[in-house]
Write a protein that holds these residues in place. Structure first.
Motif, mmCIF file in Angstrom:
data_model
loop_
_atom_site.group_PDB
_atom_site.id
_atom_site.type_symbol
_atom_site.label_atom_id
_atom_site.label_comp_id
_atom_site.label_asym_id
_atom_site.label_seq_id
_atom_site.Cartn_x
_atom_site.Cartn_y
_atom_site.Cartn_z
ATOM 1 N N SER A 1 34.819 -16.080 -2.643
ATOM 2 C CA SER A 1 33.753 -15.879 -3.942
ATOM 3 C C SER A 1 32.869 -16.855 -3.917
ATOM 4 O O SER A 1 31.780 -16.968 -4.444
ATOM 5 N N LEU A 2 33.377 -18.278 -3.686
ATOM 6 C CA LEU A 2 32.441 -19.528 -3.766
ATOM 7 C C LEU A 2 31.126 -19.272 -2.720
ATOM 8 O O LEU A 2 30.028 -19.542 -3.072
ATOM 9 N N ALA A 3 31.367 -18.471 -1.643
ATOM 10 C CA ALA A 3 30.265 -18.523 -0.762
ATOM 11 C C ALA A 3 29.182 -17.449 -1.422
ATOM 12 O O ALA A 3 27.893 -17.503 -1.215
ATOM 13 N N ILE A 4 29.579 -16.362 -1.730
ATOM 14 C CA ILE A 4 28.653 -15.319 -2.649
ATOM 15 C C ILE A 4 28.199 -16.286 -3.926
ATOM 16 O O ILE A 4 26.823 -16.042 -3.933
ATOM 17 N N TYR A 5 28.637 -17.070 -4.507
ATOM 18 C CA TYR A 5 28.182 -17.464 -5.523
ATOM 19 C C TYR A 5 26.916 -18.715 -4.958
ATOM 20 O O TYR A 5 25.785 -18.836 -5.843
ATOM 21 N N GLN A 6 27.312 -19.419 -4.099
ATOM 22 C CA GLN A 6 26.405 -20.422 -3.656
ATOM 23 C C GLN A 6 25.201 -19.622 -2.704
ATOM 24 O O GLN A 6 23.911 -20.044 -3.348
ATOM 25 N N PHE A 7 25.388 -18.475 -2.458
ATOM 26 C CA PHE A 7 24.501 -17.804 -1.916
ATOM 27 C C PHE A 7 23.276 -17.396 -2.753
ATOM 28 O O PHE A 7 22.155 -17.541 -2.675
ATOM 29 N N VAL A 8 23.847 -16.663 -3.673
ATOM 30 C CA VAL A 8 22.930 -16.049 -4.690
ATOM 31 C C VAL A 8 22.338 -17.184 -5.450
ATOM 32 O O VAL A 8 21.161 -17.140 -5.781
ATOM 33 N N GLN A 9 22.932 -18.460 -5.633
ATOM 34 C CA GLN A 9 22.173 -19.678 -6.168
ATOM 35 C C GLN A 9 21.190 -20.082 -5.404
ATOM 36 O O GLN A 9 20.219 -20.742 -5.874
ATOM 37 N N SER A 10 21.254 -20.143 -4.176
ATOM 38 C CA SER A 10 20.148 -20.386 -3.336
ATOM 39 C C SER A 10 19.074 -19.471 -3.075
ATOM 40 O O SER A 10 18.073 -19.744 -2.557
ATOM 41 N N GLN A 11 19.048 -18.122 -3.942
ATOM 42 C CA GLN A 11 17.971 -17.260 -3.701
ATOM 43 C C GLN A 11 17.595 -17.249 -4.854
ATOM 44 O O GLN A 11 17.858 -17.687 -6.005
ATOM 45 N N SER A 12 16.264 -16.333 -5.219
ATOM 46 C CA SER A 12 16.063 -15.680 -6.367
ATOM 47 C C SER A 12 15.825 -14.254 -6.441
ATOM 48 O O SER A 12 14.978 -13.652 -5.965
ATOM 49 N N ILE A 13 17.031 -13.960 -6.999
ATOM 50 C CA ILE A 13 17.185 -12.394 -6.971
ATOM 51 C C ILE A 13 16.926 -11.658 -8.235
ATOM 52 O O ILE A 13 17.113 -12.196 -9.101
ATOM 53 N N ASP B 1 42.614 -12.256 -6.553
ATOM 54 C CA ASP B 1 41.480 -11.104 -6.405
ATOM 55 C C ASP B 1 40.191 -11.687 -6.594
ATOM 56 O O ASP B 1 39.833 -12.554 -7.585
ATOM 57 N N LEU B 2 39.230 -11.568 -5.270
ATOM 58 C CA LEU B 2 37.872 -12.203 -5.343
ATOM 59 C C LEU B 2 36.874 -11.909 -6.378
ATOM 60 O O LEU B 2 36.232 -12.464 -6.836
ATOM 61 N N ASN B 3 37.211 -10.491 -7.056
ATOM 62 C CA ASN B 3 36.314 -10.129 -8.124
ATOM 63 C C ASN B 3 36.860 -10.501 -9.590
ATOM 64 O O ASN B 3 36.281 -9.933 -10.618
ATOM 65 N N VAL C 1 32.546 -8.925 1.647
ATOM 66 C CA VAL C 1 32.944 -9.973 1.057
ATOM 67 C C VAL C 1 34.310 -10.615 1.519
ATOM 68 O O VAL C 1 34.520 -11.850 1.530
ATOM 69 N N ASN C 2 35.262 -9.679 1.684
ATOM 70 C CA ASN C 2 36.744 -10.139 1.874
ATOM 71 C C ASN C 2 37.335 -9.547 3.455
ATOM 72 O O ASN C 2 37.941 -8.740 3.368
ATOM 73 N N PRO C 3 36.826 -10.067 4.384
ATOM 74 C CA PRO C 3 37.195 -9.640 5.795
ATOM 75 C C PRO C 3 38.619 -9.775 6.056
ATOM 76 O O PRO C 3 39.262 -8.987 6.699
ATOM 77 N N ASP C 4 39.191 -10.939 5.664
ATOM 78 C CA ASP C 4 40.674 -10.903 5.811
ATOM 79 C C ASP C 4 41.273 -9.870 5.168
ATOM 80 O O ASP C 4 42.478 -9.439 5.538
ATOM 81 N N GLY C 5 41.285 -9.533 3.804
ATOM 82 C CA GLY C 5 41.840 -8.527 2.939
ATOM 83 C C GLY C 5 41.673 -7.199 3.751
ATOM 84 O O GLY C 5 42.646 -6.458 4.064
ATOM 85 N N VAL C 6 40.575 -7.161 4.074
ATOM 86 C CA VAL C 6 40.154 -5.796 4.786
ATOM 87 C C VAL C 6 41.164 -5.795 6.164
ATOM 88 O O VAL C 6 41.629 -4.624 6.483
#
Length: 305
Positions: free
Chosen positions: A188-200, A153-155, A111-116
């Motif tokens: 974090s916004l990308a994760i939020y939007q991705f999850v909302q686009s699916q039915s998890i 902190d992304l989490n 989720v955090n490639p820059d930080g890694v």
């Protein structure tokens, strides 16, 4: 056939991207990949789909920079499950074949490639070096860095009791700063939007360290009962202990938001014995893999519980 994922190394963003392409080439009918957004530093946020089924399970890793070994683990598990569709695999071949026909796992391993990248390689490749050093409390050692490269902190970014998050420094920092508003950071916004686009159906977020499983976050009645039943199974296969939150847990995490918003089970899994604010040593990896390789399978088997 030589395995693609070689886990006993400092596993970089660049290596992950290379390995994603190689996995797709080797398993074209089983693995696909999409870019769900970009980090502050314009690195792709990669989601990997494993499986063909309608039911969806979502698993992510490395919200926190120093916790990059979770990326290694998820990439290794992806390959293990893909391999299991071959009759020569020794790993739960029949079960995996059945599950991958019924389910699709979506993984965001980093989720955090820059930080890694900052935690692994240091600050010299980043333009705002002076600010990074300031946010790192004057230290030139970034191996324990937790935030993204804007010091957030992304989490602690998700809209679940964000306003009342505890132990927030109030300024950009190497760790714990929740930002000035929820979902201010592109990762974090990308994760939020991705999850909302699916039915998890179910979700899990991998972190380190402590060998713990967070599972409840203000869930009640039937959701609490369902979540606990799955969490006990996770504890059984991993050997990790379940964490029961206080009456007023802090909030802001991915798992907190998923449970609150969707009223479905989600789990934060902390790999490795507790080692403090440090990256997990590679010497722990073999046991971590053995403890966690059944987790996605278990989640899928419980998706309709």
């Amino acid at each position: 056939m030589e395995r693609i994922i070689q886990p006993k190394q400092v596993y970089t963003y660049e290596q992950m991207c290379l390995d994603c392409n190689r996995l797709m080439d080797r398993y074209p009918s089983l693995i696909s990949m999409k870019t769900i957004g970009y980090s502050v530093g314009k690195r792709k946020l990669i989601a990997i789909k494993l499986g063909k089924g309608e039911d969806k399970i979502f698993i992510n890793g490395a919200h926190h920079a120093r916790e990059w070994l979770t990326t290694t683990l998820l990439m290794d598990i992806i390959e293990t499950y893909a391999e299991a569709t071959n009759s020569t695999s020794a790993f739960e071949t029949d079960k995996i074949k059945e599950i991958l026909n019924q389910c699709s796992f979506w993984f965001v391993p980093m989720v955090n490639p820059d930080g890694v990248t900052l935690a692994q390689s240091g600050y010299r490749s980043f333009k705002h070096k002076d600010l990074l050093i300031e946010w790192n409390k004057g230290s030139y050692d970034f191996s324990s860095w937790k935030a993204n490269i804007r010091g957030v902190d992304l989490n602690r970014q998700y809209p679940a009791d964000w306003e009342t998050i505890q132990s927030d420094p109030g300024i950009r920092s190497c760790e714990n700063f929740k930002g000035y508003e929820p979902l201010s950071e592109p990762e974090s916004l990308a994760i939020y939007q991705f999850v909302q686009s699916q039915s998890i159906k179910l979700a899990a977020a991998y972190h380190s360290s402590g060998e713990e499983i967070f599972w409840k976050y203000k869930s009640e009645t039937e959701l609490e009962k369902r979540s606990k039943e799955i969490a006990l199974q996770l504890a059984n296969v991993t050997g990790y202990k379940l964490i029961y939150p206080s009456e007023n847990p802090s909030g802001g995490g991915f798992t907190d938001w998923f449970i609150s918003y969707y009223q479905r089970p989600s789990f934060t899994i902390e790999i490795a014995p507790y080692i403090g604010p440090n990256p997990v040593p590679l010497d722990y990896y073999a046991s971590i893999y053995q403890q966690n390789k059944y987790v996605p399978l278990l989640l899928a088997e419980n998706r309709n519980l």
